[in-house]
Design a protein around this motif. Structure first.
Motif, PDB file in Angstrom:
ATOM      1  N   LEU A 299      69.782   0.501  78.243  1.00 49.96           N
ATOM      2  CA  LEU A 299      70.241   1.667  77.498  1.00 49.96           C
ATOM      3  C   LEU A 299      71.449   1.358  76.632  1.00 49.96           C
ATOM      4  O   LEU A 299      71.966   2.236  75.944  1.00 49.96           O
ATOM      5  CB  LEU A 299      70.579   2.795  78.476  1.00 49.96           C
TER       6      LEU A 299
ATOM      7  N   ARG B  36      72.044   9.203  86.443  1.00 47.71           N
ATOM      8  CA  ARG B  36      72.321  10.593  86.102  1.00 47.71           C
ATOM      9  C   ARG B  36      73.368  11.187  87.025  1.00 47.71           C
ATOM     10  O   ARG B  36      74.275  11.895  86.592  1.00 47.71           O
ATOM     11  CB  ARG B  36      71.032  11.394  86.194  1.00 47.71           C
TER      12      ARG B  36
ATOM     13  N   VAL C 146      61.854   6.062  69.011  1.00 50.48           N
ATOM     14  CA  VAL C 146      60.670   6.673  69.605  1.00 50.48           C
ATOM     15  C   VAL C 146      59.879   7.434  68.550  1.00 50.48           C
ATOM     16  O   VAL C 146      60.462   8.107  67.699  1.00 50.48           O
ATOM     17  CB  VAL C 146      61.090   7.657  70.719  1.00 50.48           C
TER      18      VAL C 146
ATOM     19  N   PHE D  39      68.038   6.756  73.243  1.00 49.06           N
ATOM     20  CA  PHE D  39      66.728   7.013  72.653  1.00 49.06           C
ATOM     21  C   PHE D  39      66.879   7.868  71.389  1.00 49.06           C
ATOM     22  O   PHE D  39      67.535   8.897  71.404  1.00 49.06           O
ATOM     23  CB  PHE D  39      65.814   7.712  73.650  1.00 49.06           C
TER      24      PHE D  39
ATOM     25  N   ALA E  49      58.163  20.529  72.250  1.00 47.94           N
ATOM     26  CA  ALA E  49      59.112  20.593  73.356  1.00 47.94           C
ATOM     27  C   ALA E  49      59.825  19.256  73.513  1.00 47.94           C
ATOM     28  O   ALA E  49      61.041  19.193  73.699  1.00 47.94           O
ATOM     29  CB  ALA E  49      58.390  20.953  74.660  1.00 47.94           C
ATOM     30  N   LEU E  50      59.087  18.186  73.409  1.00 48.76           N
ATOM     31  CA  LEU E  50      59.675  16.859  73.555  1.00 48.76           C
ATOM     32  C   LEU E  50      60.652  16.578  72.427  1.00 48.76           C
ATOM     33  O   LEU E  50      61.747  16.073  72.641  1.00 48.76           O
ATOM     34  CB  LEU E  50      58.573  15.794  73.557  1.00 48.76           C
TER      35      LEU E  50
ATOM     36  N   ASN F  52      62.351  18.593  70.739  1.00 46.79           N
ATOM     37  CA  ASN F  52      63.555  19.410  70.846  1.00 46.79           C
ATOM     38  C   ASN F  52      64.378  19.116  72.096  1.00 46.79           C
ATOM     39  O   ASN F  52      65.500  19.581  72.225  1.00 46.79           O
ATOM     40  CB  ASN F  52      63.180  20.897  70.845  1.00 46.79           C
ATOM     41  N   TYR F  53      63.790  18.369  72.989  1.00 45.47           N
ATOM     42  CA  TYR F  53      64.493  18.050  74.222  1.00 45.47           C
ATOM     43  C   TYR F  53      65.657  17.134  73.903  1.00 45.47           C
ATOM     44  O   TYR F  53      65.527  15.946  73.764  1.00 45.47           O
ATOM     45  CB  TYR F  53      63.541  17.374  75.200  1.00 45.47           C
TER      46      TYR F  53
ATOM     47  N   GLY G  94      68.582  16.082  75.505  1.00 46.83           N
ATOM     48  CA  GLY G  94      69.154  15.063  76.379  1.00 46.83           C
ATOM     49  C   GLY G  94      68.237  13.930  76.751  1.00 46.83           C
ATOM     50  O   GLY G  94      68.088  13.604  77.923  1.00 46.83           O
ATOM     51  N   PHE G  95      67.645  13.303  75.769  1.00 43.83           N
ATOM     52  CA  PHE G  95      66.753  12.198  76.076  1.00 43.83           C
ATOM     53  C   PHE G  95      67.532  11.013  76.614  1.00 43.83           C
ATOM     54  O   PHE G  95      68.030  10.177  75.868  1.00 43.83           O
ATOM     55  CB  PHE G  95      65.981  11.771  74.834  1.00 43.83           C
ATOM     56  N   GLY G  96      67.577  10.959  77.922  1.00 42.16           N
ATOM     57  CA  GLY G  96      68.260   9.847  78.541  1.00 42.16           C
ATOM     58  C   GLY G  96      69.726   9.800  78.181  1.00 42.16           C
ATOM     59  O   GLY G  96      70.335   8.746  78.187  1.00 42.16           O
TER      60      GLY G  96
ATOM     61  N   TRP H 255      66.734   2.673  71.242  1.00 41.71           N
ATOM     62  CA  TRP H 255      65.283   2.589  71.188  1.00 41.71           C
ATOM     63  C   TRP H 255      64.769   3.668  70.261  1.00 41.71           C
ATOM     64  O   TRP H 255      65.131   4.830  70.390  1.00 41.71           O
ATOM     65  CB  TRP H 255      64.692   2.773  72.587  1.00 41.71           C
TER      66      TRP H 255
END
Lengths: 232, 232
Positions: B87, B26, B93, B116, B104-105, B107-108, B110-112, B91
């Motif tokens: 990466l 990151r 999910v 993902f 919340a998850l 809508n999150y 920037g998953f990695g 993947w």
DNA sequence: CCCACTTTGTGCGTAGTTTCACAAGCACGT
DNA sequence: ACGTGCTTGTGAAACTACGCACAAAGTGGG
């Protein structure tokens, strides 16, 4: 008031042990609800998903609370662990950043079963301020200092976007909040003496991906210098 | 005198290192956005909040990707770490439990950063099924097997209440999902070979409380157990 | 070409963590 | 009272992780 009791507890509990105590506590509370009075290290370890020797050593850091040949008294152990973790007193928590995650946190009822009280919700977005979330009115971030002082907040939760997290952390530190739980995907910089823990969803996923890939790689080893794409 | 034969088998990157690679990644991606071409271990370590020797040792497990006297090429290192973490492939999910946290998850964004893809959202509540969350239609949990197979899901996220978590985990395992990220406050029981990571909000708070209490007990001073006993 | 300077990669001592294995302690039946 | 059986508490060994300190390796100037 300040007790220097005749049994000065060994304040040197290993970090690894501290991280497991909450797990034991939860397992014990589940047992308590089932009216279980005593439990062996073997059974409790199984419930907590750890090795029984490790569990016994962990508990031994709190003192000798078991009875050989019998096990541990559930209720007594619950009390001892709670006390050690500081759950016998109340902690006021402020959550900053009432987005999806912040809302989820605010609504998450079973915060440590008890001991934690969500005292303030703050956000920078004016359209969010004033809304009611989980029975609390969202306040504006500008009032952070006020909210912390008025409510005796000692734990700050940061659920803001990455860009604002450091700023919020600074504000927290400034008003004396020395415990911060950070959900934003950034490394926070804080002065010595301030305790920051981070919860990072994408990091956890990446660690899972690493292991998944390793499994898929036949089971091999060989990382090393592979400068391109070759392989099979 | 009789020393066991050395094990040149450098199979495997230490777990502690794996856990830090995402943090380095990151930091490197942030540098990349600032058009930084190379960086020293010292600077990168500072950005990642770790000791520079530790960072160099961590990176050395991937191979010798630095240039003495210069540092590391940011872009190259990003690629190498991404590849090591798996990466460079995608993947899929599936998230089960579309409550506050599940939403919340989902809508999150920037998953990695990438790698993902959220392929399915599932819930047991009939009133939730059919709703659109983060651009996906929520499916019924009964269709879990179908959803996993159709989307090639290899990572399962459990965001259900504690009571349902084990059941969902069993279903995941049954259809071949061997990587599970668990947000429910329970210890999951899975067969060998299945990788479970947990994220537990209340545990993190309890650990913070422990340290906060310790700070308070000591008297205005800090933990100060850094300098343990010297020689005796 | 050589020298001064920078930064990596790593050997090594130290600290922390896990696990084994077993003596010590306690309850209970006889 | 006393042995039997079970379970705790803990030395000690085995691993794992950390961080210092420095030789090796590369850069750039003269």
């Amino acid at each position: 008031m300040i007790s220097r009791p005749p049994r000065p507890r060994d304040r040197g509990i290993p970090e690894a042990t501290v991280a497991r105590l909450p797990v034991y506590l939860r397992a014990l509370q589940a047992l308590q609800e089932r009216r279980t009075l005593t439990i062996s290290s073997e059974a409790l370890a199984a419930a907590a998903g750890v090795n029984s020797a490790k569990l016994r050593k962990d508990l031994s850091h709190l003192g000798s609370y078991g009875t050989r040949g019998v096990g541990y008294e559930v209720e007594y152990l619950v009390y001892q662990i709670s006390r050690e973790l500081g759950l016998t007193q109340d902690w006021s928590v402020a959550i900053v950043g009432i987005g999806n995650l912040g809302r989820a946190l605010a609504n998450y009822g079973g915060f440590g079963t008890r001991g934690f009280r969500i005292a303030a919700l703050l956000d920078a977005d004016p359209t969010m301020v004033g809304q009611s979330v989980a029975g609390l009115k969202v306040g504006h971030i500008d009032r952070l200092e006020e909210a912390v002082r008025d409510n005796g907040v000692s734990i700050g939760v940061i659920a803001t976007p990455a860009g604002s997290a450091q700023h919020v952390a600074n504000r927290f530190v400034e008003v004396g909040v020395a415990s911060i739980l950070n959900f934003a995907p950034v490394v926070l910089n804080v002065p010595e003496g301030v305790d920051v823990r981070k919860v990072d969803l994408s990091i956890e996923l990446q660690i899972l991906a690493f292991h998944a890939q390793r499994r898929a790689d036949g089971d091999g080893r060989e990382p090393a210098d592979r400068t391109g794409l070759e392989l099979t």
